[in-house]
Scaffold this active site. Sequence first.
Site, PDB file in Angstrom:
ATOM      1  N   CYS A 333     -28.537 -30.694  24.254  1.00  0.00           N
ATOM      2  CA  CYS A 333     -29.380 -30.617  25.446  1.00  0.00           C
ATOM      3  C   CYS A 333     -30.822 -30.156  25.197  1.00  0.00           C
ATOM      4  O   CYS A 333     -31.753 -30.795  25.722  1.00  0.00           O
ATOM      5  CB  CYS A 333     -28.709 -29.771  26.523  1.00  0.00           C
ATOM      6  SG  CYS A 333     -27.387 -28.707  25.998  1.00  0.00           S
ATOM      7  N   ARG A 362     -20.570 -26.509  14.925  1.00  0.00           N
ATOM      8  CA  ARG A 362     -20.201 -25.226  15.513  1.00  0.00           C
ATOM      9  C   ARG A 362     -19.347 -24.445  14.528  1.00  0.00           C
ATOM     10  O   ARG A 362     -18.439 -25.005  13.911  1.00  0.00           O
ATOM     11  CB  ARG A 362     -19.447 -25.427  16.839  1.00  0.00           C
ATOM     12  CG  ARG A 362     -20.305 -26.091  17.903  1.00  0.00           C
ATOM     13  CD  ARG A 362     -19.591 -26.286  19.220  1.00  0.00           C
ATOM     14  NE  ARG A 362     -20.438 -27.014  20.164  1.00  0.00           N
ATOM     15  CZ  ARG A 362     -20.069 -27.429  21.360  1.00  0.00           C
ATOM     16  NH1 ARG A 362     -18.824 -27.184  21.777  1.00  0.00           N
ATOM     17  NH2 ARG A 362     -20.899 -28.082  22.151  1.00  0.00           N
ATOM     18  N   GLN A 380     -20.950 -36.264  19.555  1.00  0.00           N
ATOM     19  CA  GLN A 380     -20.688 -36.414  20.984  1.00  0.00           C
ATOM     20  C   GLN A 380     -21.385 -37.647  21.539  1.00  0.00           C
ATOM     21  O   GLN A 380     -22.495 -37.971  21.110  1.00  0.00           O
ATOM     22  CB  GLN A 380     -21.202 -35.199  21.759  1.00  0.00           C
ATOM     23  CG  GLN A 380     -20.388 -33.935  21.613  1.00  0.00           C
ATOM     24  CD  GLN A 380     -20.951 -32.829  22.488  1.00  0.00           C
ATOM     25  OE1 GLN A 380     -22.134 -32.558  22.462  1.00  0.00           O
ATOM     26  NE2 GLN A 380     -20.089 -32.186  23.261  1.00  0.00           N
ATOM     27  N   ASP A 382     -23.219 -37.877  24.002  1.00  0.00           N
ATOM     28  CA  ASP A 382     -23.853 -36.897  24.871  1.00  0.00           C
ATOM     29  C   ASP A 382     -24.966 -37.531  25.680  1.00  0.00           C
ATOM     30  O   ASP A 382     -25.829 -38.221  25.123  1.00  0.00           O
ATOM     31  CB  ASP A 382     -24.409 -35.752  24.025  1.00  0.00           C
ATOM     32  CG  ASP A 382     -24.419 -34.439  24.781  1.00  0.00           C
ATOM     33  OD1 ASP A 382     -24.012 -34.436  25.947  1.00  0.00           O
ATOM     34  OD2 ASP A 382     -24.844 -33.432  24.197  1.00  0.00           O
ATOM     35  N   HIS A 384     -27.836 -36.937  29.090  1.00  0.00           N
ATOM     36  CA  HIS A 384     -28.482 -36.032  30.035  1.00  0.00           C
ATOM     37  C   HIS A 384     -29.298 -36.848  31.022  1.00  0.00           C
ATOM     38  O   HIS A 384     -30.041 -37.748  30.627  1.00  0.00           O
ATOM     39  CB  HIS A 384     -29.363 -35.019  29.307  1.00  0.00           C
ATOM     40  CG  HIS A 384     -28.571 -34.073  28.452  1.00  0.00           C
ATOM     41  ND1 HIS A 384     -28.293 -34.343  27.120  1.00  0.00           N
ATOM     42  CD2 HIS A 384     -27.955 -32.905  28.744  1.00  0.00           C
ATOM     43  CE1 HIS A 384     -27.551 -33.352  26.631  1.00  0.00           C
ATOM     44  NE2 HIS A 384     -27.339 -32.472  27.594  1.00  0.00           N
ATOM     45  N   LYS A 464     -19.274 -27.212  36.216  1.00  0.00           N
ATOM     46  CA  LYS A 464     -18.977 -28.528  35.648  1.00  0.00           C
ATOM     47  C   LYS A 464     -17.701 -29.104  36.242  1.00  0.00           C
ATOM     48  O   LYS A 464     -16.811 -28.372  36.670  1.00  0.00           O
ATOM     49  CB  LYS A 464     -18.846 -28.455  34.128  1.00  0.00           C
ATOM     50  CG  LYS A 464     -17.728 -27.546  33.628  1.00  0.00           C
ATOM     51  CD  LYS A 464     -17.680 -27.498  32.107  1.00  0.00           C
ATOM     52  CE  LYS A 464     -16.632 -26.514  31.618  1.00  0.00           C
ATOM     53  NZ  LYS A 464     -16.529 -26.471  30.147  1.00  0.00           N
ATOM     54  N   HIS A 510     -25.768 -32.663  32.626  1.00  0.00           N
ATOM     55  CA  HIS A 510     -25.180 -32.819  31.292  1.00  0.00           C
ATOM     56  C   HIS A 510     -23.892 -33.618  31.461  1.00  0.00           C
ATOM     57  O   HIS A 510     -23.037 -33.253  32.270  1.00  0.00           O
ATOM     58  CB  HIS A 510     -24.821 -31.466  30.673  1.00  0.00           C
ATOM     59  CG  HIS A 510     -25.944 -30.482  30.620  1.00  0.00           C
ATOM     60  ND1 HIS A 510     -26.492 -30.034  29.429  1.00  0.00           N
ATOM     61  CD2 HIS A 510     -26.611 -29.831  31.601  1.00  0.00           C
ATOM     62  CE1 HIS A 510     -27.438 -29.143  29.691  1.00  0.00           C
ATOM     63  NE2 HIS A 510     -27.529 -28.999  31.009  1.00  0.00           N
TER      64      HIS A 510
END
Length: 640
Positions: A333, A362, A380, A382, A384, A464, A510
């Site tokens: 993000c 991570r 991911q 991912d 946004h 979320k 997100h």
Amino acid sequence: MISIRLPDGSSRSYDQAVTPAQIAASIGPGLAKAALAAKVDGKLVDTSYLIDRDASVAIVTGRDADGLEVIRHSTAHLLAYAVKQLFPEAQVTIGPVIENGFYYDFAYKRPFTPEDLQAIERKMTELAVLDEPVARELWKRDDAVKFFESIGEKYKAEIIASIPANEDISLYREGSFIDLCRGPHVPSSGKLKVFKLTKVAGAYWRGDQANEQLQRIYGTAWGTREDQDAYLKMLEEADKRDHRKLGKELDLFHFQEEAPGLVFWHPKGWAIWQAVEQYMRGVYRDNGYHEVRAPQILDRSLWERSGHWEKYRENMFTTESENRYYALKPMNCPGHVQIYNANLHSYRELPLRYGEFGFCHRNETSGSLHGLMRVRGFVQDDGHIFCTEDQILGECVTYTTLLQKVYRDFGFEQLLYKVATRPEQRIGSDEIWDKSERSLMESLRRSGVEFETLPGEGAFYGPKIEYHLKDSLGRPWQCGTMQVDFSMPERLGAEYVAEDNSRKTPVMLHRAIVGSLERFIGMLIENYAGAMPPWLAPTQVVVACISEHQAAYAEEVAQTLQKQGFRAESDLRNEKINYKIRQLSLQKIPYILVVGDKEKQVNTVAVRARGGADLGVMPLSEFAERLKLAIEQRQNVASA
């Protein structure tokens, strides 16, 4: 008089304080026998709980979800009781309920063996048959600490010592065993009839690798033998489908000590990866997303401004160069905000959707790593979405529809929806959290789906939606998310020019559909037991010759299919055709094309579908059309 309201709307009056056990007995002997606990004004309590006021009461039995939790909690204590009977030197620590069962952690001088597990389970059965009362006692904290220290239970004493001194301590006693617990528990051990110990694993005291290692015994417990048998059968099937085993058998990927938690993808596994990624890339393209790419390593100052450094630094890999400190990104993000900030945007451009196959790292503990399901490096899908406040609802509704289609294409029809709300540790005002939570819940209502709320489980920057899918064994997996974030764009200086020429901060949504591609592929492998539908299969078709006389023709057929874009191979080994078919079947190939002299002479192929179905002899062009249709419609072999 005390008035007790029952779930059916009726009321009963009692002239003095009454317990749930007495209420159940006054209703009937069947309910009295089945009662495990009760809900008093919504609070789960023991059947011995004294009710001295008007209240709503529901008797909890083994048929209720709460009853099942009480059974499992009580069985965890029965496990600890049995361990202390058999291994008096073992020290007990904690034993919570988990999904479908329970565990208890022990400190003991040697590892527990499979034979130990069998002996413990037998002892649990013996103790349950004694039907000893399970009674709650309230102790002063310091008295409880002294007691557990006096019997050598240093871990239990340490837990109790961490409780404020002015709080009474709740203990439960059954026979010679006493343990710390808030409860509630079954009224007597004889209520525990259906349980099984499943495995032993390692665990660290208080979950900290710096502490001593304990032994964690897992078990399951149920209200009926039939329910447990069905669960154990599911576990057996799940073991056969374990993606780690299938990854090795099908030559898809491997792990090794030199890179803990990181995947070595083999050609076949990478072919599955590419099929998933290219499909998701099409989802980006067809739904208004701009694909971007942000750096892997960003300066610590950016993570501090975003809030991640304060909340997440223990899970971040860090490095330094030329006296500057950096972190490998654990999420995408902040990088996407930097791409947004590179240009000044007008309200006319919003919503602006970015998508990235972002590689994140991570620092997960080694004990939590689990094949593809829990790794340290992952990609991911991912995305946004930068939008105005008025656009949140429409974007969330559209996203849910998109996610449902994607999951159907991958073969997942059943979805569960959950809204995770504000945690204690968070950024942003209550007003912002109110707006965010309302938007998510309303979007699901407009999508026509039911959802449950997960209080306190949102991210630190926003609530979320969690999208959980169910696989072919009925197991739920949390994959997709949609998060509303008012805070991070403001912290990182994101702006747009509003209709009145003022500068405003966009809202940042997100979202991820499959989440970690590694984990999603692990789920796909287990869902299909490695037998991927043709569009995902690493090898879609193998052409096998009956003898060396057809080798050239078999290779020609394979090359023709390859030129048409199919993942095709040839099997030209000097082996009997039945042996080849058997070996290829073990590799779970969707289609095997057998070619002999007759097929060679008339340019045809004999088609066998996975599972042994004989589809007959047909021209290669006809088979190619069949395979093309199966891929385009994302069919599995059975329906192709």
